[in-house]
Every structure is written in structure tokens, then in C-alpha cells.
Design a protein around this motif. Sequence first.
Motif, PDB file in Angstrom:
ATOM      1  N   GLY A   1       1.230  -1.089  -0.867  1.00 60.04           N
ATOM      2  CA  GLY A   1       0.149   0.241   0.070  1.00 60.04           C
ATOM      3  C   GLY A   1       0.862   1.586   0.028  1.00 60.04           C
ATOM      4  O   GLY A   1       1.854   1.034  -0.311  1.00 60.04           O
TER       5      GLY A   1
ATOM      6  N   ALA B   1      -3.296   2.794  -0.725  1.00 54.47           N
ATOM      7  CA  ALA B   1      -5.019   2.211   0.436  1.00 54.47           C
ATOM      8  C   ALA B   1      -5.274   1.614  -0.391  1.00 54.47           C
ATOM      9  O   ALA B   1      -6.587   0.983  -0.271  1.00 54.47           O
ATOM     10  CB  ALA B   1      -5.896   3.632  -0.291  1.00 54.47           C
TER      11      ALA B   1
ATOM     12  N   GLY C   1      -5.658  -3.540   0.163  1.00 56.27           N
ATOM     13  CA  GLY C   1      -5.045  -4.280   0.669  1.00 56.27           C
ATOM     14  C   GLY C   1      -4.733  -4.977  -0.368  1.00 56.27           C
ATOM     15  O   GLY C   1      -4.355  -5.651  -1.165  1.00 56.27           O
TER      16      GLY C   1
ATOM     17  N   ASN D   1      -2.923  -2.279   6.084  1.00 55.15           N
ATOM     18  CA  ASN D   1      -3.948  -2.040   5.226  1.00 55.15           C
ATOM     19  C   ASN D   1      -5.179  -3.261   5.466  1.00 55.15           C
ATOM     20  O   ASN D   1      -6.548  -3.147   5.108  1.00 55.15           O
ATOM     21  CB  ASN D   1      -4.035  -1.871   3.898  1.00 55.15           C
TER      22      ASN D   1
END
Length: 223
Positions: free
Chosen positions: A22, A63, A65, A92
Motif C-alpha cells: 500500500g 490505500a 490491501g 491495510n
Amino acid sequence: MLRRVIDKAEAGGEVRIAVMGGSITEGARAGSQDRQWGSVFAQGWRELFPKATIVYRNCGIGATGSEIGAFRYERDVASFKPDLVVVEFGVNDQEGEAATQQMRGIIRHALRTKSSVMLLEMAKKNGTNAQKSHLVAARECGAPVISYRDAVTNAFAAGTLRWDDIGADGVHPNRRGHALAGELLNLYVRDTYRRYRHERTSRPPIPDIVQKFPFERGSFFLN
């Protein structure tokens, strides 16, 4: 798995390294590209194997995962044909079966496409991450896990480190944190290489026998 990459690097070949994760992997709060943990890791390979050509790609997207990672792996990572992939989705992902399944998919995809794979488990300021769930998948597939969380938590308990020393906010490492993450990975590689060399040099020679038999050179010939 890592030994295959070491063999290639030791022989002076081209070694392709990719990192996936991320915003931490993407380089948030590192200050510059060369200070990102992935860049520190790639540089460690260059220093350990100066005859090798190390080609590096950063596949971090903020942002995201492991769920999105599993679906973008083919486009962003496998297309690069890496010899080694380091995956970082610890902060994440949420603990649970979904994180295990998603990470299992990424690891198996890497192995299926002939890449060695390692996991890097970062941590939030409160010490949480999805390491426990990721470990299930890693152990099933034989992938090593380097825990930044465990390393810094132990240092916090010993009083030798504070979060403010390595953290830029509640999630992202600062420059020192990025350097620490990269160096933890490099320590693992150096230790693996040291043990691998020791095993190769400490193997006993094939012993001589008093009476010679031809079986050691046996083979079948088909007419």
C-alpha cells in the motif's frame, strides 16, 4: 526459494526484484525514492552481490490491501517477471480469514509464476496489523515473514526505541522507519546467504571405500 535467487545473483546474473503493498510501499513519508524501504532493500542486494545486475520495480499503490493486490498481481507484478517479490499489506488488511485467503492467493500466484516471495509485516502506532492472518498463508506456502512489528515492539519494550523515532504519523514510517524496514529484510537475506555458504562448504566429501563397486556409476542403456 530464496536460495535460487541467491544462486543467480552470486553467478553475476540479472536479478529482478519487485515490492508490492500500500502507501508505505509506494513511499509515503520516505522523503525520496532512494529512501523508500523497497529501494533500501534493492540496494542491499547490489552491495551484497556487486557482480549481479539488480533490476527493481516498486508496485505499491496507496490505500490498497491484499484483496486488490491479488487481482492486480498479474498486471503489476507478474508482468515484470520478478525473481523475488516482497509483499507488504500488514497495516491495510484486517485480521481474519479473508486476509489469509487473499494473501494465500498472492503467494501462490508468485510461486506459480516462478518467483520467490517474502512478506514484510509493518505496524500501526497501536501495534496492530494483519500479521497473524498472513502468517497462516505464509507457513502453508513456505514463505518467510519479516516482522517489522515484532522488531519495533521489542525495542519499545526494551526502551531503546520510541514510535516517534520511526513513525511519521499513526501508520506510516518516517525516513528512519523506512530504512529500518529495508535493513530488516537485508539482514534476513545476508543471514540466509551466510548459512547457505556454510552448508555448501561444510559438506563432507564422498568417502572412499575399500572395495570398489560399479554401482555409483550405474545407468541403463536402451538399444
